[in-house]
Design a protein around this motif. Structure first.
Motif, short mmCIF file in Angstrom:
data_model
loop_
_atom_site.label_atom_id
_atom_site.label_comp_id
_atom_site.label_asym_id
_atom_site.label_seq_id
_atom_site.Cartn_x
_atom_site.Cartn_y
_atom_site.Cartn_z
N ALA A 291 17.48 31.51 14.84
CA ALA A 291 18.36 30.19 15.49
C ALA A 291 19.13 31.60 16.47
N VAL A 292 19.64 30.86 17.80
CA VAL A 292 20.92 31.28 18.33
C VAL A 292 22.03 30.73 19.46
N LEU A 293 22.99 31.05 19.41
CA LEU A 293 24.03 30.45 19.72
C LEU A 293 24.21 30.87 20.86
N ARG A 294 24.36 29.98 21.92
CA ARG A 294 25.38 30.91 23.11
C ARG A 294 25.90 30.13 23.73
N TYR A 295 27.31 30.49 24.56
CA TYR A 295 28.14 29.50 24.67
C TYR A 295 29.11 30.02 25.96
N ASP A 296 29.78 29.09 26.54
CA ASP A 296 30.20 29.17 27.81
C ASP A 296 31.47 30.55 28.04
N LYS A 297 31.71 32.11 28.32
CA LYS A 297 32.97 32.42 28.08
C LYS A 297 34.36 31.86 28.19
N ARG A 298 35.38 31.94 27.72
CA ARG A 298 36.64 31.42 27.81
C ARG A 298 37.37 31.86 29.33
N THR A 299 37.38 32.65 29.74
CA THR A 299 37.78 32.91 31.03
C THR A 299 36.84 32.43 31.80
N LYS A 300 35.54 31.55 31.88
CA LYS A 300 34.93 31.01 32.71
C LYS A 300 35.64 29.73 33.07
N ILE A 301 35.98 29.07 32.12
CA ILE A 301 36.13 28.03 31.74
C ILE A 301 37.85 27.79 32.01
N TYR A 302 38.29 28.60 31.25
CA TYR A 302 40.45 28.83 30.70
C TYR A 302 40.15 29.93 31.84
N GLY A 303 40.39 30.16 32.54
CA GLY A 303 40.33 32.00 33.11
C GLY A 303 41.33 31.57 33.96
N LYS A 304 41.95 30.81 35.43
CA LYS A 304 43.10 30.41 35.68
C LYS A 304 44.37 29.53 35.06
N GLN A 305 43.44 28.88 33.93
CA GLN A 305 44.93 28.38 33.13
C GLN A 305 45.25 29.36 31.96
N MET A 306 44.74 30.17 32.08
CA MET A 306 45.42 31.65 31.19
C MET A 306 45.95 32.44 31.53
N LEU A 307 45.60 32.71 32.70
CA LEU A 307 46.13 33.75 33.63
C LEU A 307 47.78 33.02 33.96
N LYS A 308 47.97 31.72 33.85
CA LYS A 308 49.25 30.91 35.04
C LYS A 308 49.89 30.58 33.46
N GLU A 309 49.58 30.62 31.89
CA GLU A 309 50.40 30.27 31.35
C GLU A 309 50.91 31.51 30.82
N SER A 310 49.98 33.26 30.67
CA SER A 310 50.55 33.75 29.59
C SER A 310 49.50 34.76 30.45
N PRO A 311 49.93 35.69 31.41
CA PRO A 311 49.46 36.96 31.98
C PRO A 311 48.91 37.62 31.45
N GLY A 312 49.85 38.55 30.19
CA GLY A 312 49.67 39.31 29.30
C GLY A 312 48.87 39.35 28.36
N ASP A 313 49.15 37.97 28.00
CA ASP A 313 48.45 37.09 26.90
C ASP A 313 46.50 37.47 27.36
N VAL A 314 46.01 37.72 28.31
CA VAL A 314 45.09 37.78 28.25
C VAL A 314 44.03 39.27 27.87
N THR A 315 43.61 39.29 26.49
CA THR A 315 42.90 40.57 25.81
C THR A 315 41.42 40.18 25.63
N VAL A 316 41.24 41.79 25.24
CA VAL A 316 39.74 41.11 24.81
C VAL A 316 39.51 39.98 23.43
N GLU A 317 40.68 40.69 22.64
CA GLU A 317 41.06 39.82 21.53
C GLU A 317 40.13 38.33 21.88
N SER A 318 41.61 37.24 23.27
CA SER A 318 41.44 36.39 23.73
C SER A 318 40.44 35.64 24.01
N GLU A 319 39.80 36.78 25.29
CA GLU A 319 38.78 36.62 26.08
C GLU A 319 37.57 36.65 25.88
#
Length: 141
Positions: A66-94
């Motif tokens: 079985a294989v699980l693949r999914y859209d990356k968070r920054t593909k879907i929410y990148g602009k929102q994440m940068l607008k809300e809290s640009p310093g919190d966009v890290t490898v952890e959150s991304e």
């Protein structure tokens, strides 16, 4: 067989994904989570006409994995994440948080052997695979 799923259902950043299952899934199977490289990417890790994650998922599921693949968070929410809290966009959150949610989803799926969930990454995802494997093993994922 492909099944649509949601990674992080009920969280701030739910992500669409696909779980590719072997055709004859009569017993618990091994599974792989595919982890993206750097930058925003869709679940197929599309690069032009190439879709390496889709190709990997199809090949492995044809071999009984079985294989699980999914859209990356920054593909879907990148602009929102940068607008809300640009310093919190890290490898952890991304990348890391969603990969661990994907592992948890698989380990809790009755069709998957929870002791045989693996992480396969491309580029940055490959570098993080070792970290993710350790974190998944040391947590109650």
């Amino acid at each position: 067989m492909n099944e649509k799923i949601i990674i992080g259902r009920g969280t701030k950043y739910p992500l669409n994904g696909i779980l590719s299952l072997p055709d004859n899934c009569s017993s618990k199977v091994s599974a792989v989570v595919l982890v993206h490289g750097s930058g925003p990417a869709d679940m197929d890790e599309s690069i032009g006409a190439n879709k390496p994650f889709r190709d990997i998922a199809e090949a492995l599921s044809a071999k009984g994995i079985a294989v699980l693949r999914y859209d990356k968070r920054t593909k879907i929410y990148g602009k929102q994440m940068l607008k809300e809290s640009p310093g919190d966009v890290t490898v952890e959150s991304e990348t890391i948080e969603d990969a661990l949610l994907a592992v948890k989803l698989l380990k809790n799926d009755g069709r998957i052997d929870p002791d045989k969930v693996y992480i396969l990454g491309h580029s940055l995802g490959g570098m993080l695979a070792r970290v993710l494997t350790r974190r998944a093993a040391n947590s109650r994922v």
